[in-house]
Write a protein that holds these residues in place. Structure first.
Motif, PDB file in Angstrom:
ATOM      1  N   GLU A 105      -2.331 -35.065 -35.924  1.00 19.46           N
ATOM      2  CA  GLU A 105      -3.104 -34.508 -34.716  1.00 19.46           C
ATOM      3  C   GLU A 105      -4.517 -33.960 -34.954  1.00 19.46           C
ATOM      4  O   GLU A 105      -5.430 -34.088 -34.260  1.00 19.46           O
ATOM      5  CB  GLU A 105      -2.038 -33.118 -34.501  1.00 19.46           C
ATOM      6  N   ALA A 106      -4.652 -33.587 -36.166  1.00 18.14           N
ATOM      7  CA  ALA A 106      -6.072 -33.176 -36.515  1.00 18.14           C
ATOM      8  C   ALA A 106      -6.979 -34.318 -36.515  1.00 18.14           C
ATOM      9  O   ALA A 106      -8.024 -34.337 -36.239  1.00 18.14           O
ATOM     10  CB  ALA A 106      -5.882 -32.519 -37.915  1.00 18.14           C
ATOM     11  N   CYS A 107      -6.340 -35.533 -36.794  1.00 21.83           N
ATOM     12  CA  CYS A 107      -7.385 -36.458 -36.888  1.00 21.83           C
ATOM     13  C   CYS A 107      -7.784 -36.952 -35.631  1.00 21.83           C
ATOM     14  O   CYS A 107      -8.897 -37.366 -35.241  1.00 21.83           O
ATOM     15  CB  CYS A 107      -6.634 -37.680 -37.423  1.00 21.83           C
ATOM     16  N   THR A 108      -6.725 -37.016 -34.566  1.00 20.18           N
ATOM     17  CA  THR A 108      -7.166 -37.257 -33.179  1.00 20.18           C
ATOM     18  C   THR A 108      -7.943 -36.072 -32.412  1.00 20.18           C
ATOM     19  O   THR A 108      -8.767 -36.524 -31.610  1.00 20.18           O
ATOM     20  CB  THR A 108      -5.871 -37.285 -32.366  1.00 20.18           C
ATOM     21  N   GLN A 109      -8.113 -34.942 -32.918  1.00 20.52           N
ATOM     22  CA  GLN A 109      -8.906 -33.940 -32.662  1.00 20.52           C
ATOM     23  C   GLN A 109     -10.429 -34.226 -32.975  1.00 20.52           C
ATOM     24  O   GLN A 109     -11.385 -33.991 -32.250  1.00 20.52           O
ATOM     25  CB  GLN A 109      -8.515 -32.593 -32.904  1.00 20.52           C
ATOM     26  N   GLY A 124       7.898 -38.277 -41.986  1.00 18.55           N
ATOM     27  CA  GLY A 124       9.237 -37.917 -41.953  1.00 18.55           C
ATOM     28  C   GLY A 124       9.738 -37.178 -40.792  1.00 18.55           C
ATOM     29  O   GLY A 124      10.835 -37.003 -40.562  1.00 18.55           O
ATOM     30  N   ALA A 125       8.709 -37.002 -39.865  1.00 17.32           N
ATOM     31  CA  ALA A 125       9.197 -36.169 -38.501  1.00 17.32           C
ATOM     32  C   ALA A 125       8.318 -36.870 -37.387  1.00 17.32           C
ATOM     33  O   ALA A 125       7.345 -37.491 -37.677  1.00 17.32           O
ATOM     34  CB  ALA A 125       8.647 -34.791 -38.603  1.00 17.32           C
ATOM     35  N   SER A 126       8.858 -36.836 -36.052  1.00 17.85           N
ATOM     36  CA  SER A 126       8.270 -37.628 -35.289  1.00 17.85           C
ATOM     37  C   SER A 126       6.815 -36.718 -34.924  1.00 17.85           C
ATOM     38  O   SER A 126       6.679 -35.651 -35.014  1.00 17.85           O
ATOM     39  CB  SER A 126       9.045 -37.232 -33.901  1.00 17.85           C
ATOM     40  N   VAL A 127       5.882 -37.451 -34.390  1.00 22.67           N
ATOM     41  CA  VAL A 127       4.703 -37.120 -34.022  1.00 22.67           C
ATOM     42  C   VAL A 127       4.280 -37.233 -32.575  1.00 22.67           C
ATOM     43  O   VAL A 127       4.650 -38.348 -32.080  1.00 22.67           O
ATOM     44  CB  VAL A 127       3.499 -37.890 -34.974  1.00 22.67           C
ATOM     45  N   GLU A 128       3.829 -36.531 -31.865  1.00 24.37           N
ATOM     46  CA  GLU A 128       3.500 -36.433 -30.704  1.00 24.37           C
ATOM     47  C   GLU A 128       2.153 -37.112 -30.680  1.00 24.37           C
ATOM     48  O   GLU A 128       1.061 -36.798 -31.175  1.00 24.37           O
ATOM     49  CB  GLU A 128       3.100 -34.674 -30.217  1.00 24.37           C
ATOM     50  N   LEU A 129       1.973 -38.198 -29.667  1.00 24.86           N
ATOM     51  CA  LEU A 129       0.825 -38.820 -29.307  1.00 24.86           C
ATOM     52  C   LEU A 129       0.331 -38.486 -27.985  1.00 24.86           C
ATOM     53  O   LEU A 129       0.961 -39.051 -26.979  1.00 24.86           O
ATOM     54  CB  LEU A 129       1.299 -40.349 -29.404  1.00 24.86           C
ATOM     55  N   ARG A 130      -0.733 -37.804 -27.773  1.00 25.17           N
ATOM     56  CA  ARG A 130      -1.228 -37.307 -26.536  1.00 25.17           C
ATOM     57  C   ARG A 130      -1.872 -38.301 -25.899  1.00 25.17           C
ATOM     58  O   ARG A 130      -3.227 -38.152 -25.566  1.00 25.17           O
ATOM     59  CB  ARG A 130      -2.054 -36.102 -26.736  1.00 25.17           C
ATOM     60  N   LEU A 131      -1.364 -39.129 -25.285  1.00 20.15           N
ATOM     61  CA  LEU A 131      -2.102 -40.571 -24.555  1.00 20.15           C
ATOM     62  C   LEU A 131      -2.835 -39.865 -23.431  1.00 20.15           C
ATOM     63  O   LEU A 131      -3.969 -40.478 -22.880  1.00 20.15           O
ATOM     64  CB  LEU A 131      -1.095 -41.362 -24.125  1.00 20.15           C
ATOM     65  N   GLN A 132      -2.435 -38.837 -22.718  1.00 15.42           N
ATOM     66  CA  GLN A 132      -3.124 -38.201 -21.651  1.00 15.42           C
ATOM     67  C   GLN A 132      -4.384 -37.761 -21.913  1.00 15.42           C
ATOM     68  O   GLN A 132      -5.386 -37.798 -21.302  1.00 15.42           O
ATOM     69  CB  GLN A 132      -2.343 -37.079 -20.980  1.00 15.42           C
ATOM     70  N   ASP A 133      -4.796 -37.703 -23.100  1.00 14.92           N
ATOM     71  CA  ASP A 133      -6.165 -36.885 -23.799  1.00 14.92           C
ATOM     72  C   ASP A 133      -6.818 -38.318 -24.387  1.00 14.92           C
ATOM     73  O   ASP A 133      -8.069 -38.136 -24.357  1.00 14.92           O
ATOM     74  CB  ASP A 133      -5.976 -35.823 -24.747  1.00 14.92           C
ATOM     75  N   LEU A 134      -5.981 -38.995 -25.041  1.00 15.34           N
ATOM     76  CA  LEU A 134      -6.581 -39.966 -25.929  1.00 15.34           C
ATOM     77  C   LEU A 134      -7.144 -41.354 -25.362  1.00 15.34           C
ATOM     78  O   LEU A 134      -8.085 -41.900 -25.834  1.00 15.34           O
ATOM     79  CB  LEU A 134      -5.553 -40.329 -27.150  1.00 15.34           C
ATOM     80  N   TRP A 135      -6.452 -41.775 -24.170  1.00 17.01           N
ATOM     81  CA  TRP A 135      -6.807 -43.126 -23.918  1.00 17.01           C
ATOM     82  C   TRP A 135      -8.205 -43.150 -23.092  1.00 17.01           C
ATOM     83  O   TRP A 135      -8.825 -44.007 -23.413  1.00 17.01           O
ATOM     84  CB  TRP A 135      -5.775 -43.098 -22.342  1.00 17.01           C
TER      85      TRP A 135
END
Length: 200
Positions: A105-109, A124-135
């Motif tokens: 998440e930090a990298c996407t910010q 080892g855990a699911s990561v949220e991908l905030r496509l609504q912000d990233l696209w």
């Protein structure tokens, strides 16, 4: 070093992240793989390499591995500090080298529009991908498993003293110190260990 950490940081971080001459690169995580990405980002002409970690010792060590700047990601204003070191838009390439949802998440910010996020860490855990912000930022996200196809080239650079991999081995033990080596590595935050080596 050449069988795993160096080619991993280089192949999955620097190459997959498509670092180009003049780029500003942020590496989130200053462990051995993150330090490998910092060490090799200069091979592709990165003008600035920003190390991020919560461990101040690792940030100090990063400055000897190619980082030009460091930011403690435990600070409340860490993202603003990174953006202040660019032109306010963020970094060209953000390399995730930890494997936690928060570090991805930090990298996407902190990646700028048109930039790249190279995920190196093993999650080892699911990561949220905030496509609504990233696209709308038009970023590329890459990931993969190291093939070590670059090891022969990296080995040449090591033998020519262009890459100082000896720096990774911070503690050395003989076979009689095997248990001490494990204890040293387990307490890396206190011992400031990166890699321990055991030899005869």
């Amino acid at each position: 070093m050449l069988s795993d950490i160096l080619p991993t940081g280089f192949e999955i971080g620097v190459r997959y992240g498509k670092v180009e001459p003049g780029d500003v690169v942020a590496v989130v995580g200053a462990g051995p793989v993150g330090l490998s990405a910092m060490m090799t980002a200069g091979l592709y002409g990165a003008s600035r390499v920003i190390a991020l970690d919560v461990d101040s010792n690792r940030l100090d060590q990063a400055m000897g591995f190619g980082a030009t700047d460091s930011v403690n990601s435990g600070d409340s204003d860490w993202a603003e500090q990174v953006k202040a070191k660019t032109d306010g838009l963020g970094v060209d390439v953000a390399i995730e080298a930890v494997g936690l949802p928060a570090t991805f998440e930090a990298c996407t910010q902190i990646v700028r529009p048109g930039g790249s996020v190279a995920n190196v860490g093993v999650h080892g855990a699911s990561v949220e991908l905030r496509l609504q912000d990233l696209w709308i930022k038009d970023i590329a996200i890459t990931m993969g498993l190291v093939s070590a196809s670059t090891t022969p080239m990296l080995l040449k650079l090591v033998t020519q003293h262009k890459l100082d991999v000896e720096k990774f081995a911070t503690h050395r033990f003989d076979f009689d110190g095997f248990l001490e080596a494990y204890e040293t590595f387990e307490a890396a935050a206190e011992t400031k260990a990166l890699k321990v080596t055991i030899h005869r």
